[in-house]
Write an enzyme that holds these catalytic residues in place. Structure first.
Site, short mmCIF file in Angstrom:
data_model
loop_
_atom_site.label_atom_id
_atom_site.label_comp_id
_atom_site.label_asym_id
_atom_site.label_seq_id
_atom_site.Cartn_x
_atom_site.Cartn_y
_atom_site.Cartn_z
N GLN A 1 0.69 -1.20 -0.02
CA GLN A 1 -0.01 0.14 0.03
C GLN A 1 0.97 1.14 0.17
O GLN A 1 0.45 2.32 -0.20
CB GLN A 1 -1.02 -0.09 1.06
CG GLN A 1 -1.44 1.21 1.63
CD GLN A 1 -0.92 1.80 3.04
OE1 GLN A 1 0.03 1.41 3.54
NE2 GLN A 1 -1.64 2.81 3.45
N ASN B 1 11.80 2.87 14.73
CA ASN B 1 11.68 3.01 16.45
C ASN B 1 12.81 3.87 17.05
O ASN B 1 13.75 4.09 16.37
CB ASN B 1 11.95 1.61 16.80
CG ASN B 1 13.36 0.96 16.24
OD1 ASN B 1 14.41 0.99 17.32
ND2 ASN B 1 13.42 0.27 15.25
N CYS C 1 19.56 16.31 20.50
CA CYS C 1 19.01 17.69 20.82
C CYS C 1 17.77 17.95 20.46
O CYS C 1 16.99 18.70 21.30
CB CYS C 1 19.83 18.75 19.95
SG CYS C 1 21.86 18.73 20.31
N CYS D 1 3.32 3.06 12.98
CA CYS D 1 2.36 3.04 11.80
C CYS D 1 1.53 1.58 12.03
O CYS D 1 0.37 1.50 11.37
CB CYS D 1 3.19 3.09 10.50
SG CYS D 1 3.84 4.55 10.46
N CYS E 1 24.47 18.89 25.45
CA CYS E 1 23.98 17.44 24.74
C CYS E 1 24.92 16.15 25.20
O CYS E 1 26.41 16.50 24.98
CB CYS E 1 24.04 17.56 23.21
SG CYS E 1 23.25 15.90 22.26
#
Length: 398
Positions: A196, A255, A298, A312, A369
């Protein structure tokens, strides 16, 4: 009596400032004349035979329509034009100055012929085959790409993480664009539910490993593209080995643990990532170029809770949406390779398909960071491939 062509050229050359090749060489070496733009106005076959390194190319016949795309619109910049002997460059300098408004334009006396006689360096670009010139003819007409940009694409290596919804359109268009090497990482097989939205695969290839199916489609579009297949799942044990040596990485993973792992590894190896994600009718896109802008960490110091970021597979996705976002990814990859335009570094682009709206958000680099604030040179070699447990990190946030 009208003047002859030779008389017109002599008159124009008397009115145009000319410089010696030695002055141009000094300027290109940074001896007091920074910011000089060198423009070659010879024909394409002359350019292919050899040109001055760093020069931009616009054949004189296309000067008025293409020069801004090649050298920019700053009328105050210093532009040095050259041809074979100095005649065409003088005419071009006259056009740029008197018709197009460039203020600081000069012609190089003696052209590339005198340049070569002085023993100065000449660069010979890769010569495309007749088939390649035909295939990439539209790219060659674009000033921001041209032969130089197409050569960069042919020499580039791009790694696609996933041959699914986002990876499909990105792979197809990068193959069509002539990216020389495409790596594909995916451990899955083609399933009916993929078709699809995952347009690189077909019904007759259901059950085929996605990397094999992707290779068939890529080579069907452009057999010159080398496909490197990785039928595996990216994890801490293999990521450094797989991604090293690639120029750009296309992030199509689904993920958070893998995305944080990818970010950590690419910052250490200084590889830019073009990242996109999709859900329902919504997509987002950004470019994470290590130390030129913020990294993924960040943007997302911690992953959002699971209920705010469903997959999804759980919530569904509009079938054409990965096409939209994947093509935007492919565009950003091409820009990074050829050095054109302004990549989405430090910007997050949000697309909402129902309203057909784009929203751009600025993303700042976090000086604290834990990933990109550390200089890779400060990481001990024994720790280069050692990563935190991102599965646990993301589970704790959810």
């Amino acid at each position: 009596m009208s003047p002859s062509g030779a008389e017109v050229i002599r008159k124009i050359r008397s009115e145009v400032d000319e410089v010696d090749p030695s002055e141009v060489k000094a300027a290109l070496n940074g001896n007091g004349n920074s910011g000089v733009v060198l423009l070659d106005v010879r024909e394409s076959d002359e350019w292919d035979a050899g040109h001055i390194p760093g020069a931009k190319h616009v054949a004189r016949g296309y000067l008025e329509s293409r020069v801004e795309g090649a050298i920019g619109s700053d009328r105050s910049q210093r532009v040095v034009i050259y041809c074979a002997s100095g005649q065409r460059s003088a005419l071009a300098a006259n056009t740029l100055k008197n018709l197009l408004g460039y203020e600081n334009v000069v012609s190089m006396n003696g052209g590339i012929t005198l340049w070569k006689d002085r023993g100065y360096e000449v660069e010979k670009p890769v010569v495309l085959t007749p088939q390649q010139r035909d295939r990439y003819s539209r790219h060659l007409l674009v000033p921001e790409i041209g032969l130089e940009g197409q050569t960069k694409l042919l020499n580039a290596k791009v790694l696609l993480l996933g041959a699914g919804g986002l990876g499909s359109p990105t792979a197809l268009y990068l193959a069509a664009a002539g990216v020389g090497t495409l790596g594909v990482v995916d451990d899955d097989e083609v399933d009916l539910s993929n078709l699809q939205r995952q347009v690189i695969h077909t019904t007759d290839r259901i059950g085929t490993p996605k990397v094999d199916s992707a290779e068939i489609a890529i080579n069907g579009i452009n057999p010159d593209v080398q496909v490197v297949k990785y039928k595996t799942r990216l994890d801490a044990s293999n990521i450094m080995e797989i991604i090293e040596g690639y120029d750009v990485i296309v992030d199509g993973v689904d993920n958070f643990p893998t995305r944080y792992l990818l970010n950590d590894a690419t910052v250490r190896l200084d590889i830019p990532v073009v990242s996109a994600s999709i859900l329902g009718f919504d997509g987002q896109l950004s470019v994470f170029k290590p130390h030129d802008g913020p990294c993924y960490r960040c943007l997302y110091p911690v992953p959002p809770p699971a209920e705010l970021a469903p997959s999804c597979g759980a919530n569904g996705v509009l079938g054409v949406l990965p096409g939209t976002m994947g093509l935007l990814q492919a565009t950003e990859v091409v820009k990074l390779i050829v050095g054109a335009g302004e990549p989405l570094i430090g910007r997050l682009l949000l697309y909402e398909a129902l309203g057909a709206t784009f929203t751009e958000l600025k993303v700042r680099r976090d000086p604290e960071c834990p990933i990109c604030s550390i200089d890779p040179s400060e990481i001990d070699e024994s720790q280069l491939g050692v990563f935190p447990d991102y599965e646990a990190f993301c589970a704790a946030a959810g």
